[in-house]
Design a protein around this motif. Structure first.
Motif, PDB file in Angstrom:
ATOM      1  N   GLU A 276       0.834  -1.208   0.000  1.00 25.74           N
ATOM      2  CA  GLU A 276       0.000   0.000   0.000  1.00 25.74           C
ATOM      3  C   GLU A 276       0.867   1.255   0.000  1.00 25.74           C
ATOM      4  OE1 GLU A 276      -2.598  -0.070   3.354  1.00 25.74           O
ATOM      5  OE2 GLU A 276      -3.729  -1.828   2.645  1.00 25.74           O
ATOM      6  N   ILE A 278       0.286   5.256   0.967  1.00 24.15           N
ATOM      7  CA  ILE A 278      -0.642   6.221   1.570  1.00 24.15           C
ATOM      8  C   ILE A 278      -0.251   7.619   1.084  1.00 24.15           C
ATOM      9  CG2 ILE A 278      -1.451   7.267   3.713  1.00 24.15           C
ATOM     10  CD1 ILE A 278      -0.245   3.670   3.620  1.00 24.15           C
ATOM     11  N   ASP A 301       3.350   7.506   3.438  1.00 26.99           N
ATOM     12  CA  ASP A 301       3.765   6.242   4.048  1.00 26.99           C
ATOM     13  C   ASP A 301       3.743   5.120   3.010  1.00 26.99           C
ATOM     14  OD1 ASP A 301       4.665   4.550   6.007  1.00 26.99           O
ATOM     15  OD2 ASP A 301       2.778   4.426   7.096  1.00 26.99           O
ATOM     16  N   ILE A 315      -3.988   4.514  -1.022  1.00 25.16           N
ATOM     17  CA  ILE A 315      -4.913   4.789   0.078  1.00 25.16           C
ATOM     18  C   ILE A 315      -4.729   6.219   0.559  1.00 25.16           C
ATOM     19  CG2 ILE A 315      -5.666   3.972   2.377  1.00 25.16           C
ATOM     20  CD1 ILE A 315      -5.776   1.715   0.410  1.00 25.16           C
ATOM     21  N   ASP A 316      -5.832   6.870   0.981  1.00 24.68           N
ATOM     22  CA  ASP A 316      -5.660   8.209   1.563  1.00 24.68           C
ATOM     23  C   ASP A 316      -5.386   8.094   3.063  1.00 24.68           C
ATOM     24  OD1 ASP A 316      -8.070   7.897   2.925  1.00 24.68           O
ATOM     25  OD2 ASP A 316      -9.216   9.220   1.609  1.00 24.68           O
ATOM     26  N   ARG A 317      -5.179   9.213   3.701  1.00 21.67           N
ATOM     27  CA  ARG A 317      -4.797   9.211   5.128  1.00 21.67           C
ATOM     28  C   ARG A 317      -5.896   8.667   6.033  1.00 21.67           C
ATOM     29  NH1 ARG A 317      -1.391  14.868   5.404  1.00 21.67           N
ATOM     30  NH2 ARG A 317       0.628  13.926   5.900  1.00 21.67           N
ATOM     31  N   GLY A 319      -7.656   6.098   5.275  1.00 23.61           N
ATOM     32  CA  GLY A 319      -7.782   4.654   5.017  1.00 23.61           C
ATOM     33  C   GLY A 319      -8.709   4.313   3.868  1.00 23.61           C
TER      34      GLY A 319
END
Length: 366
Positions: A276, A278, A301, A315-317, A319
């Motif tokens: 993933e 982020i 991340d 993915i955004d912050r 989730g």
């Protein structure tokens, strides 16, 4: 118009004998005849092979080991196709068998070959009958259930509609077999936690999946522009024809407006993500609203271990799943360059292999 119909073990077969119910087969073949006369190109995704193989092998119940399941599938798949052939031929419908594993979808060349086979069969007026290739599929390359398989088939052929037949006539707020006040959900516009909470409350009996896998399949299909109806498999003719005619015959899941091209559909649902990435709000706006490539500067991340050329979720912050793409850098490199601008990356690495982490052509956004 292209329509995928999925019927599972619980709706199709007799629980005691494992054999398909003649009345259900008759209605399915009639419904497919109706669609063909309407110039609709239908595909059937069916379960039932393992169940049919039990009796010839002397089993009284479904085996637990994968080798015995594969043996049952090897015996049962031929019987299943023979039974379908008998019913469909009465209405002068020609059928063809397509068996798939996840590996056939992950490999781009095999994916395209499968896509071309579907296209050719449908152009020739032949109905593809699809099942997971349980004879060779092991855990790592299994779809897991035919609900997911039907959604993937919908993306492969760029279907207009997916009809999932089950033992209830849609998604309910409570188990309709035990609660008189249970209400059927007629239309779903967004996949909320509340919708998924209904899955455990809607009894579907038997089968590998259950209502949760059907809702997840609907989410996959609608995200690429396919309309989905979950309806009753007890009277499949009424459900299929009603869905085609726009009648209220189950739970309708409305599709997203945009249609992704073939390669973007493959990236989104054909490939298995290895990790993933982020991203921050600025990067999210850039890739979602402005169609830009994903740059290292917008990454906050990195999770998982992956190599360059593998697939990752974006993915955004909060989730939320934004999309999926093929990365140009490994996770190890990305952890060193996340949040950095182009000049900084060149200084850190000593050179600049790529300006973008995921090029927009390799990025599929839902």
């Amino acid at each position: 118009m292209k329509v995928v119909v999925k019927i599972g073990t619980a709706s199709l077969t007799n629980e005691e004998t494992g054999f398909p119910k003649p009345e259900i087969l008759g209605e399915i073949s009639e419904a497919f005849s109706y669609m063909i006369k309407k110039d609709i190109k239908p595909v059937l995704v069916t379960s039932g092979a393992i169940g049919l193989g039990l009796k010839p092998l002397g089993f009284k119940k479904r085996p637990k080991t994968i080798t015995l399941k594969q043996a049952a599938a090897a015996v049962g798949q031929g019987l299943l196709m023979h039974i379908y052939s008998q019913f469909f031929s009465l209405l002068d419908i020609k059928i063809a068998q397509i068996l798939l594993t996840r590996e056939d979808i992950i490999n781009r060349e095999r994916y395209i070959n499968a896509q071309r086979t579907f296209e050719t069969l449908l152009q020739k007026g032949i109905v593809p009958i699809v099942n997971e290739n349980d004879v060779v599929a092991v855990e790592e390359i299994k779809f897991g259930d035919n609900d997911t398989l039907s959604a993937i088939v919908s993306t492969i052929i760029d279907a207009d509609m997916l009809i999932i037949l089950t033992t209830t006539d849609g998604v309910y707020t409570k188990d309709p077999t035990t609660h008189k006040d249970a209400k059927r959900i007629k239309v779903v516009k967004e996949f909320t936690d509340e919708i998924f909470s209904y899955a455990a409350k809607t009894k579907t009996s038997l089968g590998v999946g259950g209502m949760e896998t059907k809702i997840k399949a609907a989410k996959i299909a609608t995200s690429v522009g396919v309309k989905v109806i979950i309806g009753s498999g007890k009277n499949p003719y009424k459900t299929i024809v009603g869905a085609i005619e726009g009648e209220d015959v189950g739970t309708l899941f409305l599709p997203k407006k945009k249609h992704l091209d073939s390669r973007k559909r493959w990236i989104l649902y054909g490939l298995t993500p290895k990790g993933e990435i982020i991203i921050d709000e600025g990067a999210k706006e850039a890739i979602k609203d402005r169609g830009k490539s994903l740059l290292a500067a917008g990454i906050v991340d990195v999770k998982g271990n992956f190599m360059a050329g593998e697939t990752v979720k974006v993915i955004d912050r909060k989730g939320n799943f934004i999309g999926q793409g093929i990365v140009k850098y490994s996770s190890e490199v990305l952890k060193n360059i996340k949040g950095k601008k182009t000049k900084e990356i060149e200084r850190i690495l000593g050179f600049l292999p790529f300006e973008e982490v995921i090029h927009r052509d390799d990025l599929s956004i839902i």
